[in-house]
Design an enzyme around this catalytic site. Structure first.
Site, PDB file in Angstrom:
ATOM      1  N   ASP A  22     -10.939   7.636   5.863  1.00  0.00           N
ATOM      2  CA  ASP A  22     -10.897   8.794   6.317  1.00  0.00           C
ATOM      3  C   ASP A  22     -12.040   9.851   5.938  1.00  0.00           C
ATOM      4  OD1 ASP A  22      -8.298   7.779   7.511  1.00  0.00           O
ATOM      5  OD2 ASP A  22      -7.168   8.930   5.894  1.00  0.00           O
TER       6      ASP A  22
ATOM      7  N   LYS B 103      -2.310  14.985  10.359  1.00  0.00           N
ATOM      8  CA  LYS B 103      -2.951  13.832  10.419  1.00  0.00           C
ATOM      9  C   LYS B 103      -1.731  12.677  10.973  1.00  0.00           C
ATOM     10  CE  LYS B 103      -4.620   9.467   8.577  1.00  0.00           C
ATOM     11  NZ  LYS B 103      -4.795   8.652   7.212  1.00  0.00           N
TER      12      LYS B 103
ATOM     13  N   ASN C 112       0.736  -1.255  -0.078  1.00  0.00           N
ATOM     14  CA  ASN C 112       0.100  -0.007  -0.026  1.00  0.00           C
ATOM     15  C   ASN C 112       0.802   1.290   0.074  1.00  0.00           C
ATOM     16  OD1 ASN C 112      -1.488   2.224   1.062  1.00  0.00           O
ATOM     17  ND2 ASN C 112      -2.853   0.876   1.818  1.00  0.00           N
TER      18      ASN C 112
ATOM     19  N   ASP D  29      -0.766  -3.896  10.754  1.00  0.00           N
ATOM     20  CA  ASP D  29      -2.043  -4.109  10.537  1.00  0.00           C
ATOM     21  C   ASP D  29      -2.916  -3.155  11.221  1.00  0.00           C
ATOM     22  OD1 ASP D  29      -3.952  -5.654   9.106  1.00  0.00           O
ATOM     23  OD2 ASP D  29      -4.788  -6.366  11.115  1.00  0.00           O
ATOM     24  N   SER D  30      -3.829  -2.452  10.393  1.00  0.00           N
ATOM     25  CA  SER D  30      -4.822  -1.491  10.848  1.00  0.00           C
ATOM     26  C   SER D  30      -6.226  -1.504  10.671  1.00  0.00           C
ATOM     27  CB  SER D  30      -3.979  -0.118  10.745  1.00  0.00           C
ATOM     28  OG  SER D  30      -3.956  -0.184   9.558  1.00  0.00           O
TER      29      SER D  30
ATOM     30  N   HIS E 101      -3.348   6.937  14.704  1.00  0.00           N
ATOM     31  CA  HIS E 101      -3.328   5.589  15.149  1.00  0.00           C
ATOM     32  C   HIS E 101      -1.648   5.075  15.008  1.00  0.00           C
ATOM     33  CE1 HIS E 101      -4.941   5.083  11.432  1.00  0.00           C
ATOM     34  NE2 HIS E 101      -4.976   3.962  11.451  1.00  0.00           N
TER      35      HIS E 101
END
Length: 197
Positions: free
Chosen positions: A156, A176, A11, A71-72, A181
């Site tokens: 988002d 941001k 990604n 991982d989110s 996180h």
């Protein structure tokens, strides 16, 4: 020679975000593509931490370079913390980011409880270490999809960040990246990396 870390993701948005945060340590981030390895591990974990470790271990096995992977996802209170680890696959493979966000809005239609949080687990693996770090960002799910914002990705456009009272999609990357996180988990990773030779 610059210190190198392999980052277990394909990604490009994550690569950009992680690289900008780890830049302060002068770390060069290498992707599976940079390293010319085929990387598509099966995310079979039931938690973000388990999935991050699966990915980091796989990448280290393939490259023998100290590896990190995250991982989110988004966890919505009214949906018993779903989609959670299934955030990227929510609604099936035919949906894109916008489709998943719209499906989430549909599932919350008429629900007053809009509480949600983004969660991120980052795993670090090398020849002698397996470590993980976690971060969260609390927020609310909007009533509608934001078509004004040009920033961010994933959920988002529907994730309202209460201190700024706007969706992440309207918050510039630098801002941001200072509250996300992923930033919180990466801060923990940074502390750890500063202690490693």
């Amino acid at each position: 020679m610059k210190r190198q870390l392999a980052l277990g993701t394909n990604n490009l948005n994550k690569v950009k975000e992680v690289s900008s945060i780890l830049m302060e340590l002068g770390i060069q981030i290498l992707t599976p593509k940079d390293l010319k390895v085929s990387f598509n591990p099966e995310e079979t974990g039931s938690t973000f931490k388990e999935n991050a470790l699966i990915k980091a271990k796989e990448l280290f096995y393939l490259t023998k370079i100290p590896s990190i992977a995250d991982d989110s996802g988004i966890c919505v209170s009214a949906l018993k913390d779903e989609p959670g680890v299934y955030s990227a696959r929510f609604g099936g493979p035919e949906l894109n980011d916008e489709g998943r966000a719209l499906l989430l809005l549909e599932k919350l239609k008429g629900n007053q409880n809009r509480k949600a949080y983004y969660a991120c687990a980052i795993a670090y693996v090398d020849e002698s270490t397996e470590q993980s770090f976690e971060g969260r960002c609390e927020g609310l799910i909007s009533e509608e999809y934001d078509r004004i914002g040009i920033y961010g990705f994933g959920y988002d456009p529907i994730f309202i960040f209460p201190p700024l009272q706007k969706p992440f999609s309207q918050i510039q990357e630098e801002t941001k990246n200072s509250v996300s996180h992923r930033k919180k988990a990466l801060d923990e990773l940074l502390k750890f990396l500063k202690t490693k030779p």
